[in-house]
Design a protein around this motif. Sequence first.
Motif, PDB file in Angstrom:
ATOM      1  N   GLY A  15     -18.430   4.391   9.246  1.00 60.40           N
ATOM      2  CA  GLY A  15     -17.772   5.689   9.192  1.00 60.40           C
ATOM      3  C   GLY A  15     -16.923   5.959   7.970  1.00 60.40           C
ATOM      4  O   GLY A  15     -16.246   6.988   7.903  1.00 60.40           O
ATOM      5  N   TRP A  16     -16.968   5.065   6.981  1.00 61.59           N
ATOM      6  CA  TRP A  16     -16.135   5.256   5.798  1.00 61.59           C
ATOM      7  C   TRP A  16     -16.834   6.123   4.762  1.00 61.59           C
ATOM      8  O   TRP A  16     -17.970   5.867   4.380  1.00 61.59           O
ATOM      9  CB  TRP A  16     -15.790   3.906   5.163  1.00 61.59           C
ATOM     10  N   GLY A  17     -16.142   7.155   4.286  1.00 64.92           N
ATOM     11  CA  GLY A  17     -16.654   7.995   3.217  1.00 64.92           C
ATOM     12  C   GLY A  17     -16.136   7.533   1.870  1.00 64.92           C
ATOM     13  O   GLY A  17     -15.489   6.496   1.746  1.00 64.92           O
ATOM     14  N   GLU A  18     -16.426   8.334   0.846  1.00 61.83           N
ATOM     15  CA  GLU A  18     -15.992   7.993  -0.497  1.00 61.83           C
ATOM     16  C   GLU A  18     -14.475   8.101  -0.628  1.00 61.83           C
ATOM     17  O   GLU A  18     -13.813   8.827   0.123  1.00 61.83           O
ATOM     18  CB  GLU A  18     -16.664   8.915  -1.517  1.00 61.83           C
ATOM     19  N   ASP A  19     -13.944   7.392  -1.602  1.00 69.35           N
ATOM     20  CA  ASP A  19     -12.511   7.465  -1.901  1.00 69.35           C
ATOM     21  C   ASP A  19     -12.119   8.915  -2.182  1.00 69.35           C
ATOM     22  O   ASP A  19     -12.793   9.612  -2.940  1.00 69.35           O
ATOM     23  CB  ASP A  19     -12.215   6.594  -3.121  1.00 69.35           C
ATOM     24  N   GLY A  20     -11.067   9.376  -1.542  1.00 74.49           N
ATOM     25  CA  GLY A  20     -10.603  10.737  -1.735  1.00 74.49           C
ATOM     26  C   GLY A  20     -11.178  11.750  -0.775  1.00 74.49           C
ATOM     27  O   GLY A  20     -10.766  12.916  -0.779  1.00 74.49           O
ATOM     28  N   SER A  21     -12.094  11.325   0.078  1.00 76.68           N
ATOM     29  CA  SER A  21     -12.708  12.241   1.036  1.00 76.68           C
ATOM     30  C   SER A  21     -11.921  12.284   2.336  1.00 76.68           C
ATOM     31  O   SER A  21     -10.852  11.683   2.457  1.00 76.68           O
ATOM     32  CB  SER A  21     -14.149  11.803   1.318  1.00 76.68           C
ATOM     33  N   LEU A  63       0.819  -1.209   0.000  1.00 79.84           N
ATOM     34  CA  LEU A  63       0.000   0.000   0.000  1.00 79.84           C
ATOM     35  C   LEU A  63       0.855   1.262   0.000  1.00 79.84           C
ATOM     36  O   LEU A  63       0.488   2.267  -0.615  1.00 79.84           O
ATOM     37  CB  LEU A  63      -0.939  -0.012   1.207  1.00 79.84           C
ATOM     38  N   VAL A  64       1.994   1.223   0.682  1.00 76.34           N
ATOM     39  CA  VAL A  64       2.914   2.365   0.633  1.00 76.34           C
ATOM     40  C   VAL A  64       3.439   2.550  -0.789  1.00 76.34           C
ATOM     41  O   VAL A  64       3.533   3.680  -1.290  1.00 76.34           O
ATOM     42  CB  VAL A  64       4.084   2.170   1.623  1.00 76.34           C
ATOM     43  N   ALA A  65       3.772   1.441  -1.449  1.00 72.43           N
ATOM     44  CA  ALA A  65       4.253   1.520  -2.835  1.00 72.43           C
ATOM     45  C   ALA A  65       3.169   2.079  -3.750  1.00 72.43           C
ATOM     46  O   ALA A  65       3.447   2.873  -4.657  1.00 72.43           O
ATOM     47  CB  ALA A  65       4.696   0.141  -3.310  1.00 72.43           C
ATOM     48  N   LEU A  66       1.910   1.688  -3.522  1.00 71.95           N
ATOM     49  CA  LEU A  66       0.810   2.214  -4.317  1.00 71.95           C
ATOM     50  C   LEU A  66       0.651   3.709  -4.098  1.00 71.95           C
ATOM     51  O   LEU A  66       0.441   4.480  -5.059  1.00 71.95           O
ATOM     52  CB  LEU A  66      -0.492   1.482  -3.950  1.00 71.95           C
ATOM     53  N   ALA A 103      -8.688  -6.539  -0.910  1.00 69.23           N
ATOM     54  CA  ALA A 103      -8.729  -6.255  -2.348  1.00 69.23           C
ATOM     55  C   ALA A 103      -9.134  -4.829  -2.688  1.00 69.23           C
ATOM     56  O   ALA A 103      -8.797  -4.342  -3.767  1.00 69.23           O
ATOM     57  CB  ALA A 103      -9.685  -7.229  -3.035  1.00 69.23           C
ATOM     58  N   TYR A 104      -9.863  -4.144  -1.798  1.00 63.85           N
ATOM     59  CA  TYR A 104     -10.433  -2.836  -2.131  1.00 63.85           C
ATOM     60  C   TYR A 104      -9.695  -1.734  -1.369  1.00 63.85           C
ATOM     61  O   TYR A 104      -9.591  -1.791  -0.142  1.00 63.85           O
ATOM     62  CB  TYR A 104     -11.932  -2.811  -1.793  1.00 63.85           C
ATOM     63  N   VAL A 105      -9.187  -0.763  -2.102  1.00 63.39           N
ATOM     64  CA  VAL A 105      -8.366   0.287  -1.515  1.00 63.39           C
ATOM     65  C   VAL A 105      -9.048   1.638  -1.675  1.00 63.39           C
ATOM     66  O   VAL A 105      -9.558   1.979  -2.745  1.00 63.39           O
ATOM     67  CB  VAL A 105      -6.976   0.340  -2.186  1.00 63.39           C
ATOM     68  N   ARG A 106      -9.038   2.403  -0.603  1.00 64.89           N
ATOM     69  CA  ARG A 106      -9.493   3.790  -0.649  1.00 64.89           C
ATOM     70  C   ARG A 106      -8.438   4.670   0.000  1.00 64.89           C
ATOM     71  O   ARG A 106      -7.747   4.247   0.930  1.00 64.89           O
ATOM     72  CB  ARG A 106     -10.834   3.975   0.070  1.00 64.89           C
ATOM     73  N   GLU A 107      -8.371   5.892  -0.489  1.00 66.00           N
ATOM     74  CA  GLU A 107      -7.414   6.863   0.022  1.00 66.00           C
ATOM     75  C   GLU A 107      -8.169   8.038   0.629  1.00 66.00           C
ATOM     76  O   GLU A 107      -9.156   8.508   0.059  1.00 66.00           O
ATOM     77  CB  GLU A 107      -6.522   7.346  -1.117  1.00 66.00           C
ATOM     78  N   PRO A 125     -16.308  -4.880   4.532  1.00 64.42           N
ATOM     79  CA  PRO A 125     -16.433  -3.915   3.432  1.00 64.42           C
ATOM     80  C   PRO A 125     -16.445  -2.476   3.961  1.00 64.42           C
ATOM     81  O   PRO A 125     -16.712  -2.232   5.143  1.00 64.42           O
ATOM     82  CB  PRO A 125     -17.793  -4.264   2.792  1.00 64.42           C
ATOM     83  N   PHE A 126     -16.169  -1.520   3.076  1.00 62.71           N
ATOM     84  CA  PHE A 126     -16.338  -0.112   3.407  1.00 62.71           C
ATOM     85  C   PHE A 126     -17.836   0.183   3.500  1.00 62.71           C
ATOM     86  O   PHE A 126     -18.579  -0.063   2.554  1.00 62.71           O
ATOM     87  CB  PHE A 126     -15.743   0.779   2.308  1.00 62.71           C
TER      88      PHE A 126
END
Length: 286
Positions: free
Chosen positions: A211-217, A147-150, A249-253, A205-206
Amino acid sequence: MDERSQAAVDHYQAARRAAVASGPFYDQRTARAAAALVDAFGGNNKAAAAAGVDKAALSRGANRGRNQGKDQTAPAATCLGFVNLDSPEGVALRRETVHTLQLPAILGVGPVSHQDALNQAVAQRWGRPAPLNSEAADMGKRHVPTLVALFAERHPDYAALATGMWRGTGARSYQRATPGRLLVDPEDKDLRALSTLTVTTFPRPFTEEEGWGEDGSSQVPEWLAIRAQWEMDTLGLTQAHIMALSQGAYVREYHLTWDETRAEHLRTAALRFIDDVLTLLPGEET
């Protein structure tokens, strides 16, 4: 061999196996494990004999582990490098500071209660060894290099550095944090911290309910937001990045910013917690 020494040997051997499986990404983890191993035995020769490794290689690794992050700088904190929390220095540090991982429990957020956090702090005050990482947490750490490499691929304007333990300076010396990675400008020779990077993994799952928002939020579970705010405040930073992996498998930032009002709230809660611990230790010698 006593329990603490055996645990250090097991930890080092596990780190070596992970390094073989994962390549150079695990070099820093192995170095930290080497530092802990040498500290547990009080010398390189005994530690190397117990682990069945070359003492010169172990010594080099331990030195890297102890100095990890010490050449990095931050506006409001000093990097201590590797600190064995079972050593006299580590026990004193736990007595005087509040670490990132304690804050959610102190505020009553997450699976660990405020009372459990108090009980643990009191026990540590009397020199109880710090708990080792659980198997589940150790498995989660195996995803960190990927994940750090990504993150590095997505953000070439940052260099993501392994770091050590940080302690606040001046009036905020009671603050302590160990960021997953420190983000700096790749061309900055002074390695001045710009942001922190936290990697977290979990099996579910997210969902908005957790408490998980959309990717990039900036919307993350409260316990994670508290940790990010404490790390930013301890180091004197205004930015924090989070890479979250769900179900393998699913990544969000996520991107968070420092909030002065919230930082003051966390500081107040931390100082009150330190006072609460002291009141539970009547008659302790100073």
